[in-house]
Design a protein around this motif. Structure first.
Motif, PDB file in Angstrom:
ATOM      1  N   GLY A  34       0.840  -1.204   0.000  1.00 10.53           N
ATOM      2  CA  GLY A  34       0.000   0.000   0.000  1.00 10.53           C
ATOM      3  C   GLY A  34       0.865   1.241   0.000  1.00 10.53           C
ATOM      4  O   GLY A  34       2.105   1.164   0.086  1.00 10.53           O
ATOM      5  N   GLY A  35       0.212   2.398  -0.072  1.00 11.73           N
ATOM      6  CA  GLY A  35       0.944   3.658  -0.121  1.00 11.73           C
ATOM      7  C   GLY A  35       1.631   3.975   1.205  1.00 11.73           C
ATOM      8  O   GLY A  35       2.732   4.544   1.227  1.00 11.73           O
ATOM      9  N   THR A  36       1.006   3.594   2.309  1.00 16.07           N
ATOM     10  CA  THR A  36       1.474   4.024   3.624  1.00 16.07           C
ATOM     11  C   THR A  36       2.908   3.619   3.961  1.00 16.07           C
ATOM     12  O   THR A  36       3.689   4.457   4.426  1.00 16.07           O
ATOM     13  CB  THR A  36       0.508   3.522   4.720  1.00 16.07           C
ATOM     14  OG1 THR A  36      -0.817   3.907   4.341  1.00 16.07           O
ATOM     15  CG2 THR A  36       0.857   4.099   6.074  1.00 16.07           C
ATOM     16  N   LYS A  38      -8.177   9.431   6.509  1.00 12.74           N
ATOM     17  CA  LYS A  38      -8.261   8.248   7.372  1.00 12.74           C
ATOM     18  C   LYS A  38      -8.617   8.628   8.823  1.00 12.74           C
ATOM     19  O   LYS A  38      -8.680   7.762   9.692  1.00 12.74           O
ATOM     20  CB  LYS A  38      -6.918   7.501   7.360  1.00 12.74           C
ATOM     21  CG  LYS A  38      -6.443   6.996   5.992  1.00 12.74           C
ATOM     22  CD  LYS A  38      -6.692   5.527   5.804  1.00 12.74           C
ATOM     23  CE  LYS A  38      -6.249   5.002   4.454  1.00 12.74           C
ATOM     24  NZ  LYS A  38      -4.869   4.542   4.423  1.00 12.74           N
ATOM     25  N   HIS A  47     -10.327  -2.112   6.975  1.00 13.97           N
ATOM     26  CA  HIS A  47      -9.697  -3.412   6.748  1.00 13.97           C
ATOM     27  C   HIS A  47      -8.231  -3.413   7.183  1.00 13.97           C
ATOM     28  O   HIS A  47      -7.572  -2.382   7.189  1.00 13.97           O
ATOM     29  CB  HIS A  47      -9.890  -3.902   5.308  1.00 13.97           C
ATOM     30  CG  HIS A  47      -9.049  -3.239   4.268  1.00 13.97           C
ATOM     31  ND1 HIS A  47      -9.380  -3.242   2.938  1.00 13.97           N
ATOM     32  CD2 HIS A  47      -7.875  -2.552   4.341  1.00 13.97           C
ATOM     33  CE1 HIS A  47      -8.447  -2.605   2.261  1.00 13.97           C
ATOM     34  NE2 HIS A  47      -7.534  -2.175   3.081  1.00 13.97           N
ATOM     35  N   GLY A 103      -1.097  -1.378   7.505  1.00 15.33           N
ATOM     36  CA  GLY A 103      -1.742  -0.124   7.120  1.00 15.33           C
ATOM     37  C   GLY A 103      -3.207  -0.265   7.489  1.00 15.33           C
ATOM     38  O   GLY A 103      -3.639  -1.285   8.042  1.00 15.33           O
ATOM     39  N   LEU A 104      -3.985   0.747   7.177  1.00 15.33           N
ATOM     40  CA  LEU A 104      -5.416   0.713   7.514  1.00 15.33           C
ATOM     41  C   LEU A 104      -6.230   1.151   6.294  1.00 15.33           C
ATOM     42  O   LEU A 104      -5.968   2.211   5.728  1.00 15.33           O
ATOM     43  CB  LEU A 104      -5.668   1.669   8.697  1.00 15.33           C
ATOM     44  CG  LEU A 104      -7.105   1.876   9.146  1.00 15.33           C
ATOM     45  CD1 LEU A 104      -7.696   0.585   9.720  1.00 15.33           C
ATOM     46  CD2 LEU A 104      -7.170   2.985  10.209  1.00 15.33           C
ATOM     47  N   GLY A 105      -7.194   0.321   5.908  1.00 23.48           N
ATOM     48  CA  GLY A 105      -8.074   0.701   4.797  1.00 23.48           C
ATOM     49  C   GLY A 105      -9.108   1.720   5.251  1.00 23.48           C
ATOM     50  O   GLY A 105      -9.436   1.793   6.443  1.00 23.48           O
ATOM     51  N   ARG A 134      -6.335   3.485  -8.391  1.00 22.17           N
ATOM     52  CA  ARG A 134      -5.373   4.530  -8.758  1.00 22.17           C
ATOM     53  C   ARG A 134      -4.060   3.938  -9.262  1.00 22.17           C
ATOM     54  O   ARG A 134      -3.305   4.604  -9.952  1.00 22.17           O
ATOM     55  CB  ARG A 134      -5.129   5.479  -7.579  1.00 22.17           C
ATOM     56  CG  ARG A 134      -4.418   4.862  -6.366  1.00 22.17           C
ATOM     57  CD  ARG A 134      -4.498   5.843  -5.178  1.00 22.17           C
ATOM     58  NE  ARG A 134      -3.632   5.541  -4.061  1.00 22.17           N
ATOM     59  CZ  ARG A 134      -3.927   4.711  -3.071  1.00 22.17           C
ATOM     60  NH1 ARG A 134      -5.085   4.054  -3.080  1.00 22.17           N
ATOM     61  NH2 ARG A 134      -3.101   4.528  -2.067  1.00 22.17           N
ATOM     62  N   TYR A 135      -3.798   2.684  -8.916  1.00 25.14           N
ATOM     63  CA  TYR A 135      -2.549   2.060  -9.363  1.00 25.14           C
ATOM     64  C   TYR A 135      -2.705   1.343 -10.708  1.00 25.14           C
ATOM     65  O   TYR A 135      -1.721   0.909 -11.293  1.00 25.14           O
ATOM     66  CB  TYR A 135      -2.076   1.034  -8.325  1.00 25.14           C
ATOM     67  CG  TYR A 135      -1.783   1.645  -6.973  1.00 25.14           C
ATOM     68  CD1 TYR A 135      -0.765   2.586  -6.820  1.00 25.14           C
ATOM     69  CD2 TYR A 135      -2.520   1.281  -5.850  1.00 25.14           C
ATOM     70  CE1 TYR A 135      -0.492   3.141  -5.583  1.00 25.14           C
ATOM     71  CE2 TYR A 135      -2.248   1.833  -4.601  1.00 25.14           C
ATOM     72  CZ  TYR A 135      -1.238   2.759  -4.482  1.00 25.14           C
ATOM     73  OH  TYR A 135      -0.967   3.313  -3.261  1.00 25.14           O
TER      74      TYR A 135
HETATM   75  P1  PGA Z   1      -2.844   2.561   1.718  1.00 27.56           P
HETATM   76  O1  PGA Z   1      -3.649   1.219   2.004  1.00 27.56           O
HETATM   77  O2  PGA Z   1      -1.603   2.463   2.536  1.00 27.56           O
HETATM   78  O3  PGA Z   1      -2.570   2.499   0.248  1.00 27.56           O
HETATM   79  O4  PGA Z   1      -3.734   3.683   2.117  1.00 27.56           O
HETATM   80  C1  PGA Z   1      -3.793   0.782   3.304  1.00 27.56           C
HETATM   81  C2  PGA Z   1      -4.643  -0.472   3.306  1.00 27.56           C
HETATM   82  O5  PGA Z   1      -5.565  -0.559   2.486  1.00 27.56           O
HETATM   83  O6  PGA Z   1      -4.385  -1.348   4.140  1.00 27.56           O
END
Ligand code: PGA
Length: 242
Positions: free
Chosen positions: A37-39, A202, A138, A132-134, A167-168
């Protein structure tokens, strides 16, 4: 739970990288649970830079990634195999054979899930699980549901998740509909969990996950039950915490 809030992205990334490298320094055979993920990109960048300075080695470490898309070739630029190679593995000395991700192209995905769980079990406990956190709460690809699955399993990705990840890809149609993810049982069994969240978008889900009711509607809220949870937030993500 230990919540740390940072004013700059650099400071947050340094703190995250220090926690990971600290584990590898004290336990060279550490078992690390990794996220995509981006984080975590900035944390991996910092970790690679620290590695370059010869501060530690991953030679004896073992890693298990949380998840991988189903049906995306491993060498597809958006596969999590590619992501890990690009952002971390090619920069450090972790032997390929010690870097594990679920195989999203296995002929028998359920057998692949069993294989992954057995492999994790064989290595004992995950020392540190990075998460990370969705936006929907999630963790890994454990999406909000009436019931959550303990071990590694195939999951239908929530529409919100596919849209967030579009986006990817060139278009939403190209985002896989399924993934293989570690289950919440495995995640919660880790000795230490490092949850990292950035961005104002977030803030609501951070407050829900860390201070709301513990519910499978927000899988990350289960992290409140973990005895050794560290949370790294930027100011924007921490905005709605009471
Ligand atoms: P993100 O995704 O870091 O791209 O925001 C986090 C995740 O979905 O667990």
């Amino acid at each position: 739970m230990n919540v740390l809030v940072f004013d700059t992205d650099d400071k947050l990334n340094e703190a995250g990288a220090n926690i990971i490298s600290g584990i590898v320094q004290t336990s060279p055979r550490a078992v690390l649970g990794l996220a995509t993920g981006g984080t975590p990109i900035g944390i991996y960048r910092q970790l690679a830079a620290d590695f370059e300075r010869g501060m530690f080695s991953f030679r004896n470490a073992v890693t298990f990634n949380l998840d991988e898309y189903v049906g995306l070739p491993e060498d597809h630029p958006e596969s999590y195999h590619s992501y890990m190679r690009h952002h971390l593995f090619r920069h450090i000395d972790l032997p390929d054979a010690q870097a594990h991700l679920p195989n999203g192209n296995a002929a028998d995905p359920r057998a692949e899930c069993r294989r992954y769980d057995e492999l994790i079990e064989r290595h004992g406990q995950i020392d540190l699980q990075l998460l990370g956190l969705g936006h929907n709460g999630h963790i890994g690809f454990n999406e909000p549901a009436h019931a959550l699955t303990k071990g590694t399993h195939v999951v239908e990705l929530a529409e919100a998740t596919r849209k967030a990840n579009a986006r990817y890809f060139l278009s939403l149609d190209e985002v896989p509909c399924q993934a293989i993810t570690m289950g919440v049982g495995t995640i919660l069994k880790a000795k230490k969990i490092l949850l990292v969240v950035k961005g104002a978008d977030k803030a609501d889900i951070v407050a829900k996950a860390l201070q709301g009711p513990i519910t499978t509607d927000c899988p990350a809220s289960l992290l409140q039950t973990h005895p050794n949870l560290i949370v790294l937030l930027d100011r924007a993500a921490a905005e709605k915490l009471g």
